[in-house]
Design a protein around this motif. Structure first.
Motif, PDB file in Angstrom:
ATOM      1  N   GLU A  39       0.832  -1.208   0.000  1.00 44.31           N
ATOM      2  CA  GLU A  39       0.000   0.000   0.000  1.00 44.31           C
ATOM      3  C   GLU A  39       0.865   1.257   0.000  1.00 44.31           C
ATOM      4  N   MET A  40       1.906   1.267   0.832  1.00 43.72           N
ATOM      5  CA  MET A  40       2.768   2.457   0.951  1.00 43.72           C
ATOM      6  C   MET A  40       3.529   2.746  -0.340  1.00 43.72           C
ATOM      7  N   GLU A  41       3.976   1.692  -0.998  1.00 46.60           N
ATOM      8  CA  GLU A  41       4.825   1.875  -2.172  1.00 46.60           C
ATOM      9  C   GLU A  41       4.058   1.726  -3.487  1.00 46.60           C
ATOM     10  N   ALA A  42       2.728   1.524  -3.367  1.00 44.55           N
ATOM     11  CA  ALA A  42       1.852   1.422  -4.545  1.00 44.55           C
ATOM     12  C   ALA A  42       2.353   0.363  -5.521  1.00 44.55           C
ATOM     13  N   MET A  43       2.670  -0.806  -4.994  1.00 41.38           N
ATOM     14  CA  MET A  43       3.188  -1.897  -5.813  1.00 41.38           C
ATOM     15  C   MET A  43       2.526  -3.204  -5.406  1.00 41.38           C
ATOM     16  N   GLU A  44       2.601  -4.191  -6.292  1.00 42.60           N
ATOM     17  CA  GLU A  44       2.101  -5.533  -6.000  1.00 42.60           C
ATOM     18  C   GLU A  44       3.246  -6.392  -5.477  1.00 42.60           C
ATOM     19  N   LYS A  45       2.899  -7.443  -4.742  1.00 52.13           N
ATOM     20  CA  LYS A  45       3.940  -8.303  -4.179  1.00 52.13           C
ATOM     21  C   LYS A  45       4.812  -8.929  -5.272  1.00 52.13           C
ATOM     22  N   GLU A  46       4.170  -9.299  -6.396  1.00 48.20           N
ATOM     23  CA  GLU A  46       4.938  -9.940  -7.465  1.00 48.20           C
ATOM     24  C   GLU A  46       5.934  -8.987  -8.122  1.00 48.20           C
ATOM     25  N   ASP A  47       5.730  -7.663  -7.923  1.00 42.88           N
ATOM     26  CA  ASP A  47       6.684  -6.686  -8.462  1.00 42.88           C
ATOM     27  C   ASP A  47       7.990  -6.683  -7.682  1.00 42.88           C
ATOM     28  N   VAL A  48       7.939  -7.191  -6.436  1.00 41.84           N
ATOM     29  CA  VAL A  48       9.081  -7.030  -5.527  1.00 41.84           C
ATOM     30  C   VAL A  48       9.669  -8.360  -5.057  1.00 41.84           C
ATOM     31  N   ASN A  86       9.497   4.202  -6.635  1.00 46.75           N
ATOM     32  CA  ASN A  86       9.122   2.836  -6.978  1.00 46.75           C
ATOM     33  C   ASN A  86       9.385   2.563  -8.457  1.00 46.75           C
ATOM     34  N   ASN A  87       8.933   1.407  -8.959  1.00 46.78           N
ATOM     35  CA  ASN A  87       9.261   1.015 -10.337  1.00 46.78           C
ATOM     36  C   ASN A  87       8.551   1.849 -11.397  1.00 46.78           C
ATOM     37  N   ARG A  88       7.594   2.731 -10.958  1.00 46.90           N
ATOM     38  CA  ARG A  88       6.934   3.648 -11.899  1.00 46.90           C
ATOM     39  C   ARG A  88       7.380   5.093 -11.712  1.00 46.90           C
ATOM     40  N   GLY A  89       8.402   5.286 -10.889  1.00 54.53           N
ATOM     41  CA  GLY A  89       8.944   6.623 -10.686  1.00 54.53           C
ATOM     42  C   GLY A  89       8.182   7.466  -9.683  1.00 54.53           C
ATOM     43  N   VAL A  90       7.277   6.846  -8.902  1.00 52.80           N
ATOM     44  CA  VAL A  90       6.512   7.579  -7.894  1.00 52.80           C
ATOM     45  C   VAL A  90       7.370   7.766  -6.648  1.00 52.80           C
ATOM     46  N   GLU A  91       7.434   9.003  -6.169  1.00 51.11           N
ATOM     47  CA  GLU A  91       8.263   9.302  -4.998  1.00 51.11           C
ATOM     48  C   GLU A  91       7.598   8.810  -3.725  1.00 51.11           C
ATOM     49  N   ILE A  92       8.395   8.195  -2.840  1.00 54.94           N
ATOM     50  CA  ILE A  92       7.904   7.663  -1.564  1.00 54.94           C
ATOM     51  C   ILE A  92       8.864   8.121  -0.472  1.00 54.94           C
ATOM     52  N   THR A  93       8.316   8.520   0.667  1.00 52.84           N
ATOM     53  CA  THR A  93       9.153   8.885   1.810  1.00 52.84           C
ATOM     54  C   THR A  93       8.701   8.072   3.008  1.00 52.84           C
ATOM     55  N   THR A  94       9.653   7.404   3.646  1.00 47.49           N
ATOM     56  CA  THR A  94       9.350   6.589   4.822  1.00 47.49           C
ATOM     57  C   THR A  94      10.341   6.895   5.940  1.00 47.49           C
ATOM     58  N   VAL A  95       9.938   6.556   7.159  1.00 43.30           N
ATOM     59  CA  VAL A  95      10.863   6.575   8.292  1.00 43.30           C
ATOM     60  C   VAL A  95      11.089   5.126   8.681  1.00 43.30           C
ATOM     61  N   ASN A  96      12.362   4.702   8.693  1.00 44.77           N
ATOM     62  CA  ASN A  96      12.685   3.275   8.797  1.00 44.77           C
ATOM     63  C   ASN A  96      13.463   2.916  10.058  1.00 44.77           C
ATOM     64  N   ASN A  97      13.150   1.735  10.564  1.00 45.09           N
ATOM     65  CA  ASN A  97      13.986   1.052  11.558  1.00 45.09           C
ATOM     66  C   ASN A  97      14.458  -0.235  10.896  1.00 45.09           C
ATOM     67  N   THR A  98      15.767  -0.357  10.702  1.00 40.39           N
ATOM     68  CA  THR A  98      16.314  -1.469   9.926  1.00 40.39           C
ATOM     69  C   THR A  98      17.381  -2.191  10.740  1.00 40.39           C
ATOM     70  N   PHE A  99      17.384  -3.526  10.650  1.00 34.84           N
ATOM     71  CA  PHE A  99      18.380  -4.284  11.424  1.00 34.84           C
ATOM     72  C   PHE A  99      18.743  -5.574  10.684  1.00 34.84           C
ATOM     73  N   PRO A 100      19.987  -6.017  10.841  1.00 38.42           N
ATOM     74  CA  PRO A 100      20.425  -7.261  10.185  1.00 38.42           C
ATOM     75  C   PRO A 100      19.915  -8.493  10.924  1.00 38.42           C
ATOM     76  N   ILE A 101      19.789  -9.600  10.200  1.00 39.86           N
ATOM     77  CA  ILE A 101      19.428 -10.885  10.793  1.00 39.86           C
ATOM     78  C   ILE A 101      20.701 -11.713  10.928  1.00 39.86           C
ATOM     79  N   GLU A 102      21.101 -11.948  12.165  1.00 42.29           N
ATOM     80  CA  GLU A 102      22.356 -12.650  12.430  1.00 42.29           C
ATOM     81  C   GLU A 102      22.087 -14.001  13.083  1.00 42.29           C
TER      82      GLU A 102
END
Length: 459
Positions: A39-48, A86-102
């Motif tokens: 929903e946030m990135e206006a894309m389908e799962k199969e696109d990603v 995204n893959n259609r050039g639509v601008e998206i802005t998010t605030v992220n919390n990202t972490f590695p899986i170890e």
């Protein structure tokens, strides 16, 4: 619980949470991509899914995916704002919390939990860009007594920094007056920022008005609000009566103390901002109906301007028609010289519930239908106006008959005669009750009393 049920449980949880979840494997290929992220990135799962992040998304110059950074560096990245496409050039802005899986010292992927702030980011950019005004008093069209009086009051308000409350129906030109006051005040070199209080949900508008502090809620970042951005200038709060009471109380505090506190913050930030607010209903009714706090009304209404609706200044209609024809001649490369007598008569008799904005839209729509004619005729008007022409004539017929309208009097005199008779008839019908008569006429009590005085109507 068997593995199949457990897997289904995990999938349901991931797809039903209200934040975006995106996970990649050690090669940077997507392995988890939930519904919220779609929903946030206006894309389908199969696109990603099962594709390399670098092939699907595009990032601004000198920037890269926070997912890939976490994957490559093995570090947790907290509350970072990221803008990408995204893959259609639509601008998206998010605030992220990202972490590695170890696991056992090895990195097998990375997970990102994202909150969408695209709408807020665009709104903030729009407000920052809006630092100039397009209108001055000279561009407010009309010469009726009602309009000239309001303009005179508004011009006096340019000499001070007092708050202003502008009252008027939708389409009467409230923002034109607000811009004009700013443009001719000593704040003209400062920003002029507007916010429609009815356009956004309370949860979003609070952060936009007052600003946010990093960590105050999920995805919150340090962001100045409109009060801070309008420093040294003017902040226009449109349709203030649609703001909920809790936010009205917070606004009152800012106006009283001239300080603002961001959401989640403890610091009081001094602000030097002139507030101009608009309401689209009688403020006395707004207070009575719990649409406007009484204390906020008194704080804002240091200067009050009541913008008359178009039906109360019909003599301005020919001037407005000429101005709009000139505007759309330039835009459409036409050479329309005016309107026919029938069209002008219809315009003057029409009630214009949408006011000046409605009149402009009718002119624009009519000029879209013109071929080579040099005047707007009845058949050029939008269908709903052509249909209502006969209804307008029927409504005016008793007045025409009883007053034996003559071509020896001008339009202003004829309109004043009709206005006086119509008000007197409604007063009789309502037993000379001022409030009930004002409601039946569709105007405020103050406007009715002003008109009675001007037309010498006595009870």
């Amino acid at each position: 619980m068997n593995q199949k049920i457990l897997t289904k449980l995990y999938e349901e949880i991931i797809d039903r949470v209200s934040v975006g979840i995106h996970a990649v494997d050690e090669d940077g290929k997507t392995i988890i991509y939930n519904n919220k992220m779609c929903e946030m990135e206006a894309m389908e799962k199969e696109d990603v899914l099962y594709k390399d992040v670098r092939e699907v998304f595009h990032f601004q110059e000198n920037q890269s995916s926070t997912l890939l950074k976490s994957l490559e560096n093995g570090e947790e990245i907290v509350n970072v704002k990221q803008t990408y496409f995204n893959n259609r050039g639509v601008e998206i802005t998010t605030v992220n919390n990202t972490f590695p899986i170890e696991l056992e010292g090895n990195i097998y992927g990375a997970v990102e939990i994202a909150t969408d702030v695209t709408k807020m980011e665009r709104l903030m950019r729009q407000k920052v860009r809006q630092t100039k005004t397009d209108f001055t008093f000279q561009q407010i069209i009309g010469q009726s007594h009602e309009l000239e009086e309001v303009k005179s009051f508004a011009k006096r308000a340019t000499r001070t920094n007092s708050n202003v409350l502008i009252i008027g129906e939708t389409g009467t030109g409230k923002e034109l007056f607000a811009q004009s006051i700013h443009a001719e005040s000593d704040r003209a070199t400062g920003p002029f920022i507007t916010q429609n209080c009815a356009a956004l949900p309370d949860s979003l508008i609070e952060g936009i008005l007052f600003g946010t502090t990093k960590g105050s809620f999920t995805g919150a970042i340090d962001n100045p609000g409109l009060f801070e951005l309008a420093q040294g200038g003017t902040l226009l709060l449109d349709e203030l009566n649609s703001l909920n009471f809790a936010l009205q109380a917070k606004l009152l505090r800012v106006l009283q103390e001239r300080k603002v506190r961001r959401i989640g913050g403890s610091e009081e930030i001094p602000v030097d901002v002139r507030v101009i607010a608009t309401v689209n209903e009688d403020p006395i009714d707004a207070v009575a109906n719990n649409h406007l706090r009484k204390d906020l009304y008194y704080r804002l209404a240091v200067v009050s301007l009541l913008i008359p609706p178009l039906r109360e200044r019909r003599e301005d209609i020919p001037l407005l028609v000429d101005e709009f024809i000139k505007k759309y001649n330039d835009l459409f490369k036409l050479n329309v010289k005016g309107v026919s007598k029938e069209v002008l008569q219809f315009f003057v008799s029409h009630s214009w519930p949408g006011n000046v904005r409605e009149l402009e839209h009718v002119i624009e729509a009519s000029m879209n239908l013109i071929n080579y004619e040099d005047r707007i005729e009845m058949h050029h008007l939008p269908y709903q106006y052509r249909r209502s022409e006969s209804e307008e004539e029927v409504a005016l017929h008793p007045f025409i008959e009883s007053n034996k309208m003559s071509t020896n009097t001008n339009l202003t005199e004829q309109l004043a005669l009709f206005e006086k008779q119509y008000i007197e008839q409604n007063l009789i019908k309502n037993g000379n009750h001022i409030t009930n008569t004002a409601k039946s006429l569709g105007i405020s009590r103050q406007s009715l009393q002003y008109r009675m005085k001007r037309l010498n109507i006595r009870l």
